[in-house]
Design a protein around this motif. Structure first.
Motif, PDB file in Angstrom:
ATOM      1  N   GLY A   1       0.505  11.669   6.316  1.00  0.00           N
ATOM      2  CA  GLY A   1       0.128  10.420   6.986  1.00  0.00           C
ATOM      3  C   GLY A   1      -1.328  10.542   7.395  1.00  0.00           C
ATOM      4  O   GLY A   1      -2.229  10.137   6.660  1.00  0.00           O
ATOM      5  N   SER A   2      -1.556  11.200   8.544  1.00  0.00           N
ATOM      6  CA  SER A   2      -2.944  11.452   8.964  1.00  0.00           C
ATOM      7  C   SER A   2      -3.642  12.325   7.924  1.00  0.00           C
ATOM      8  O   SER A   2      -4.803  12.096   7.584  1.00  0.00           O
ATOM      9  CB  SER A   2      -2.957  12.176  10.317  1.00  0.00           C
TER      10      SER A   2
ATOM     11  N   PHE B   1       8.766  -2.807   7.191  1.00  0.00           N
ATOM     12  CA  PHE B   1       8.307  -1.777   6.263  1.00  0.00           C
ATOM     13  C   PHE B   1       9.471  -0.957   5.725  1.00  0.00           C
ATOM     14  O   PHE B   1      10.614  -1.117   6.166  1.00  0.00           O
ATOM     15  CB  PHE B   1       7.156  -0.936   6.769  1.00  0.00           C
TER      16      PHE B   1
ATOM     17  N   GLN C   1       0.848  -1.193   0.000  1.00  0.00           N
ATOM     18  CA  GLN C   1       0.000   0.000   0.000  1.00  0.00           C
ATOM     19  C   GLN C   1       0.887   1.247   0.000  1.00  0.00           C
ATOM     20  O   GLN C   1       1.520   1.558   1.006  1.00  0.00           O
ATOM     21  CB  GLN C   1      -0.860  -0.037   1.276  1.00  0.00           C
TER      22      GLN C   1
ATOM     23  N   ALA D   1       2.729   0.130  17.547  1.00  0.00           N
ATOM     24  CA  ALA D   1       2.568   0.326  16.094  1.00  0.00           C
ATOM     25  C   ALA D   1       1.102   0.223  15.690  1.00  0.00           C
ATOM     26  O   ALA D   1       0.664   0.881  14.739  1.00  0.00           O
ATOM     27  CB  ALA D   1       3.393  -0.710  15.330  1.00  0.00           C
TER      28      ALA D   1
ATOM     29  N   TRP E   1       6.847   4.016   5.161  1.00  0.00           N
ATOM     30  CA  TRP E   1       6.158   3.034   6.032  1.00  0.00           C
ATOM     31  C   TRP E   1       5.438   1.977   5.196  1.00  0.00           C
ATOM     32  O   TRP E   1       4.379   1.491   5.592  1.00  0.00           O
ATOM     33  CB  TRP E   1       5.133   3.704   6.977  1.00  0.00           C
ATOM     34  N   THR E   2       5.993   1.618   4.041  1.00  0.00           N
ATOM     35  CA  THR E   2       5.282   0.697   3.149  1.00  0.00           C
ATOM     36  C   THR E   2       5.553  -0.751   3.560  1.00  0.00           C
ATOM     37  O   THR E   2       6.595  -1.332   3.216  1.00  0.00           O
ATOM     38  CB  THR E   2       5.727   0.918   1.687  1.00  0.00           C
ATOM     39  N   SER E   3       4.577  -1.331   4.289  1.00  0.00           N
ATOM     40  CA  SER E   3       4.715  -2.717   4.742  1.00  0.00           C
ATOM     41  C   SER E   3       4.830  -3.639   3.535  1.00  0.00           C
ATOM     42  O   SER E   3       4.087  -3.477   2.555  1.00  0.00           O
ATOM     43  CB  SER E   3       3.490  -3.143   5.553  1.00  0.00           C
TER      44      SER E   3
ATOM     45  N   GLU F   1      -6.145   8.880  17.156  1.00  0.00           N
ATOM     46  CA  GLU F   1      -6.795  10.202  17.113  1.00  0.00           C
ATOM     47  C   GLU F   1      -7.643  10.330  15.840  1.00  0.00           C
ATOM     48  O   GLU F   1      -8.749  10.875  15.865  1.00  0.00           O
ATOM     49  CB  GLU F   1      -5.741  11.326  17.150  1.00  0.00           C
TER      50      GLU F   1
ATOM     51  N   THR G   1      -4.045   6.684  12.887  1.00  0.00           N
ATOM     52  CA  THR G   1      -3.793   6.702  14.341  1.00  0.00           C
ATOM     53  C   THR G   1      -5.106   6.684  15.127  1.00  0.00           C
ATOM     54  O   THR G   1      -6.181   6.935  14.583  1.00  0.00           O
ATOM     55  CB  THR G   1      -3.013   7.973  14.736  1.00  0.00           C
TER      56      THR G   1
ATOM     57  N   ASN H   1     -11.647  10.882  15.454  1.00  0.00           N
ATOM     58  CA  ASN H   1     -12.235  11.937  14.608  1.00  0.00           C
ATOM     59  C   ASN H   1     -13.287  11.346  13.669  1.00  0.00           C
ATOM     60  O   ASN H   1     -14.362  11.911  13.487  1.00  0.00           O
ATOM     61  CB  ASN H   1     -11.149  12.625  13.754  1.00  0.00           C
TER      62      ASN H   1
ATOM     63  N   PHE I   1       0.589   4.604   0.223  1.00  0.00           N
ATOM     64  CA  PHE I   1      -0.225   5.776   0.560  1.00  0.00           C
ATOM     65  C   PHE I   1       0.627   6.828   1.282  1.00  0.00           C
ATOM     66  O   PHE I   1       0.816   7.922   0.791  1.00  0.00           O
ATOM     67  CB  PHE I   1      -1.399   5.381   1.476  1.00  0.00           C
ATOM     68  N   SER I   2       1.150   6.471   2.493  1.00  0.00           N
ATOM     69  CA  SER I   2       1.812   7.465   3.346  1.00  0.00           C
ATOM     70  C   SER I   2       3.062   8.030   2.694  1.00  0.00           C
ATOM     71  O   SER I   2       3.773   7.333   1.964  1.00  0.00           O
ATOM     72  CB  SER I   2       2.221   6.831   4.681  1.00  0.00           C
TER      73      SER I   2
ATOM     74  N   ILE J   1      -0.967   3.243  15.445  1.00  0.00           N
ATOM     75  CA  ILE J   1      -0.614   4.161  14.343  1.00  0.00           C
ATOM     76  C   ILE J   1      -1.028   3.593  12.981  1.00  0.00           C
ATOM     77  O   ILE J   1      -1.611   4.295  12.157  1.00  0.00           O
ATOM     78  CB  ILE J   1       0.923   4.406  14.346  1.00  0.00           C
ATOM     79  N   ALA J   2      -0.714   2.298  12.751  1.00  0.00           N
ATOM     80  CA  ALA J   2      -0.955   1.690  11.429  1.00  0.00           C
ATOM     81  C   ALA J   2      -2.434   1.771  11.050  1.00  0.00           C
ATOM     82  O   ALA J   2      -3.302   1.618  11.918  1.00  0.00           O
ATOM     83  CB  ALA J   2      -0.512   0.228  11.448  1.00  0.00           C
TER      84      ALA J   2
HETATM   85  C1  FAD Z   1       3.187  -0.981  11.501  1.00  0.00           C
HETATM   86  C2  FAD Z   1       2.840   0.084  10.496  1.00  0.00           C
HETATM   87  C3  FAD Z   1       2.623  -0.284   9.188  1.00  0.00           C
HETATM   88  C4  FAD Z   1       2.307   0.698   8.252  1.00  0.00           C
HETATM   89  N1  FAD Z   1       2.135   0.300   6.953  1.00  0.00           N
HETATM   90  C5  FAD Z   1       1.845   1.226   6.019  1.00  0.00           C
HETATM   91  C6  FAD Z   1       1.718   0.837   4.643  1.00  0.00           C
HETATM   92  O1  FAD Z   1       1.869  -0.343   4.289  1.00  0.00           O
HETATM   93  N2  FAD Z   1       1.440   1.782   3.728  1.00  0.00           N
HETATM   94  C7  FAD Z   1       1.267   3.098   4.057  1.00  0.00           C
HETATM   95  O2  FAD Z   1       0.974   3.889   3.173  1.00  0.00           O
HETATM   96  N3  FAD Z   1       1.407   3.515   5.348  1.00  0.00           N
HETATM   97  C8  FAD Z   1       1.703   2.609   6.340  1.00  0.00           C
HETATM   98  N4  FAD Z   1       1.861   3.006   7.648  1.00  0.00           N
HETATM   99  C9  FAD Z   1       1.818   4.436   7.960  1.00  0.00           C
HETATM  100  C10 FAD Z   1       0.610   4.897   8.744  1.00  0.00           C
HETATM  101  O3  FAD Z   1      -0.560   4.858   7.958  1.00  0.00           O
HETATM  102  C11 FAD Z   1       0.920   6.325   9.235  1.00  0.00           C
HETATM  103  O4  FAD Z   1       2.045   6.246  10.083  1.00  0.00           O
HETATM  104  C12 FAD Z   1      -0.249   6.924   9.987  1.00  0.00           C
HETATM  105  O5  FAD Z   1      -1.326   7.195   9.125  1.00  0.00           O
HETATM  106  C13 FAD Z   1       0.153   8.232  10.710  1.00  0.00           C
HETATM  107  O6  FAD Z   1       0.782   9.116   9.856  1.00  0.00           O
HETATM  108  P1  FAD Z   1       2.165   9.803  10.267  1.00  0.00           P
HETATM  109  O7  FAD Z   1       3.101   8.720  10.693  1.00  0.00           O
HETATM  110  O8  FAD Z   1       2.577  10.698   9.160  1.00  0.00           O
HETATM  111  O9  FAD Z   1       1.848  10.675  11.575  1.00  0.00           O
HETATM  112  P2  FAD Z   1       1.251  12.134  11.606  1.00  0.00           P
HETATM  113  O10 FAD Z   1       0.102  12.220  10.666  1.00  0.00           O
HETATM  114  O11 FAD Z   1       2.354  13.119  11.435  1.00  0.00           O
HETATM  115  O12 FAD Z   1       0.688  12.225  13.072  1.00  0.00           O
HETATM  116  C14 FAD Z   1       1.475  12.602  14.210  1.00  0.00           C
HETATM  117  C15 FAD Z   1       0.559  12.729  15.421  1.00  0.00           C
HETATM  118  O13 FAD Z   1      -0.397  13.807  15.221  1.00  0.00           O
HETATM  119  C16 FAD Z   1      -1.724  13.336  15.409  1.00  0.00           C
HETATM  120  N5  FAD Z   1      -2.649  13.996  14.482  1.00  0.00           N
HETATM  121  C17 FAD Z   1      -2.409  14.275  13.177  1.00  0.00           C
HETATM  122  N6  FAD Z   1      -3.499  14.860  12.627  1.00  0.00           N
HETATM  123  C18 FAD Z   1      -4.451  14.912  13.585  1.00  0.00           C
HETATM  124  C19 FAD Z   1      -5.797  15.418  13.636  1.00  0.00           C
HETATM  125  N7  FAD Z   1      -6.396  15.950  12.567  1.00  0.00           N
HETATM  126  N8  FAD Z   1      -6.469  15.303  14.820  1.00  0.00           N
HETATM  127  C20 FAD Z   1      -5.889  14.776  15.915  1.00  0.00           C
HETATM  128  N9  FAD Z   1      -4.605  14.298  15.939  1.00  0.00           N
HETATM  129  C21 FAD Z   1      -3.904  14.363  14.795  1.00  0.00           C
HETATM  130  C22 FAD Z   1      -1.656  11.854  15.077  1.00  0.00           C
HETATM  131  O14 FAD Z   1      -2.705  11.130  15.667  1.00  0.00           O
HETATM  132  C23 FAD Z   1      -0.281  11.458  15.642  1.00  0.00           C
HETATM  133  O15 FAD Z   1      -0.388  11.212  17.022  1.00  0.00           O
HETATM  134  C24 FAD Z   1       2.181   2.071   8.619  1.00  0.00           C
HETATM  135  C25 FAD Z   1       2.412   2.439   9.953  1.00  0.00           C
HETATM  136  C26 FAD Z   1       2.750   1.460  10.884  1.00  0.00           C
HETATM  137  C27 FAD Z   1       2.986   1.886  12.302  1.00  0.00           C
END
Ligand code: FAD
Length: 409
Positions: A155-156, A232, A147, A380, A180-182, A389, A387, A393, A149-150, A383-384
């Motif tokens: 991310g969020s 990942f 996937q 993890a 973070w591409t698993s 949060e 998150t 939402n 995406f990120s 977050i995966a």
């Molecule tokens: C084990 C694992 C496997 C993963 N595999 C994949 C994968 O295969 N493909 C892929 O694309 N991604 C993957 N991810 C990534 C994952 O989807 C992102 O890490 C996740 O969506 C958070 O994005 P970020 O790390 O950029 O954190 P950020 O978005 O920067 O968030 C940082 C903090 O801010 C908070 N925050 C951000 N926005 C808001 C808001 N609007 N309201 C409240 N709080 C907020 C978050 O909750 C978090 O605590 C994986 C992650 C993990 C841990």
């Protein structure tokens, strides 16, 4: 015979055939070992299954297992017959997962992303040719999916992705970085969310593609994790040429396609494809039983907390199998994910409270230090797939209709 009785008979016949088939292939795939009874052999237990470097044999085994299931009609019972399915119900799919768990078949984690994230998007939004090309390959284990995406800056706020695709005749040229591409290190294809119209509002300028991971311009770099694994990766896309035939859904419809993948991903992190499996509960039961004499009142309280969390998860899973109300269906994935994460945390705390210092160093004692991987993997899961949060939402805004909080508060 009523419709319900007919369905019951059909499921019973299906289950009998499935059980006989699984018994026939069990030895071939090392199924059936009840580790908690044996106190020997590999005692690995993980909340986030990781296919580390050097796990090629395991990946080959899982591909072989999936092909055997597919060829016998058990890889995707609810799928359409022209794409390798049998046109049965989702209950039949669940039955396969359930029975394979019960009989101790190896977990098919290498296929998780392809089957639970990529396939639903292709199934719901892909054109006929793409579906015919991609779905049987994923369901047979011939193709492992990832996937894309990120990104480092998205991310969020996933709709903020900046990887770009520019049209070039019948192709698109994609450039950008994903993170973070698993499974990217194992994957044959990736589902990539990219920006095709930088002038459109951010959710409207996105398109989804299937990328062949062997294409020139794709570079995969592993990321080392606290658990010691590297499951990942960072993925660099440098002018990767992708045929328009690999587009999932219309140009500009990428956000809708992403929502399908994310909803399915969150739901699939619970139930028989999630980390709270009968095997984990079996092992936990064995552990607490073995060490009960050493445990104090704090431990008893933790047992109660764990049982409550697991019971809540199971109740919500059962509700999902039957049906959520129309209003709550769009948030079922987020609710299930929150309950799954809570159950995993409580299980980890219980293992820690029972094991004490034995969880911190490897004394060689069976079923002790092994739990450290389960505990270290748990954060993890917060977050995966989005998150905690973000799930809250989604529940508040999409499920309960509450307003978005104003910016900068
Ligand atoms: C084990 C694992 C496997 C993963 N595999 C994949 C994968 O295969 N493909 C892929 O694309 N991604 C993957 N991810 C990534 C994952 O989807 C992102 O890490 C996740 O969506 C958070 O994005 P970020 O790390 O950029 O954190 P950020 O978005 O920067 O968030 C940082 C903090 O801010 C908070 N925050 C951000 N926005 C808001 C808001 N609007 N309201 C409240 N709080 C907020 C978050 O909750 C978090 O605590 C994986 C992650 C993990 C841990």
């Amino acid at each position: 015979m009523t419709i319900t009785q007919e369905r019951q008979t059909d499921l019973t016949d299906f289950r009998d055939g499935l059980r006989a088939f699984l018994r026939r292939i069990a030895d071939d795939f090392g199924a059936g070992a009840r580790l908690s009874d044996e106190h020997q052999g590999c005692d690995r237990i993980a909340s986030v299954e990781e296919l580390r470097e050097g796990h090629e044999d395991r990946v080959r085994l899982v591909r072989r297992l999936q092909a055997a299931l597919y060829d016998a009609g058990y890889a995707w019972p609810s799928g359409p017959t022209d794409h390798g399915g049998r046109g049965l119900s989702a209950e039949h799919d669940l039955e396969v997962e359930r029975l394979m768990n019960e009989m101790g078949f190896p977990s098919r984690e290498a296929l998780f992303v392809g089957l639970n994230i990529v396939a639903p998007a292709v199934r719901h939004h892909g054109g006929d040719e793409l579906r015919a090309r991609v779905l049987p390959a994923l369901y047979r284990g011939d193709a492992i999916g990832c996937q894309l995406f990120s990104e480092p800056g998205a991310g969020s706020d996933l709709a903020g992705v900046s990887a770009r695709a520019v049209r070039d005749g019948n192709d698109w040229i994609i450039t950008g970085q994903k993170v973070w591409t698993s499974m990217a290190h194992l994957a044959d294809l990736g589902e990539a969310l990219v920006r095709t119209d930088p002038d459109a509002p951010k959710h409207a300028g996105l398109t989804m593609f299937i990328i062949d991971m062997d294409s020139p311009g794709v570079t995969v770099r592993p990321i080392r994790q606290i658990t010691g694994g590297a499951a990942f990766n960072e993925v660099f896309l440098d002018e990767v040429r992708v045929p328009d035939a690999n587009r999932i859904g219309g140009a500009g419809e990428g956000w809708r396609v992403a929502a399908t993948s994310l909803g399915s991903e969150r739901s699939s992190m619970s139930g028989s494809t999630g980390p709270v499996t009968p095997h984990v509960l079996d092992r936990l039961h064995g552990l607490t039983g073995r060490l009960a004499a050493e445990a104090g009142p704090v431990h008893h309280e933790q047992v109660a907390r764990t049982v409550t969390a697991v019971a809540a998860l199971r109740a919500a899973e059962e509700l999902t199998e039957k049906s959520w109300s129309h209003t709550l269906a769009p948030i079922s994935g987020s609710v299930l994910k929150m309950l799954m994460v809570r159950a995993v945390d409580e299980i980890g705390r219980l293992a820690q409270s029972v094991l004490g210092e034995r969880i911190y160093f490897d004394s060689g004692e069976w079923d002790t230090y092994a739990w450290s991987e389960f505990v270290l993997g748990a954060p993890a899961l917060h977050i995966a797939g989005g998150t905690d949060e973000i799930q809250l939402n989604v529940i508040a805004q999409r499920g309960l209709g509450l307003p978005r909080p104003p910016k900068n508060t």
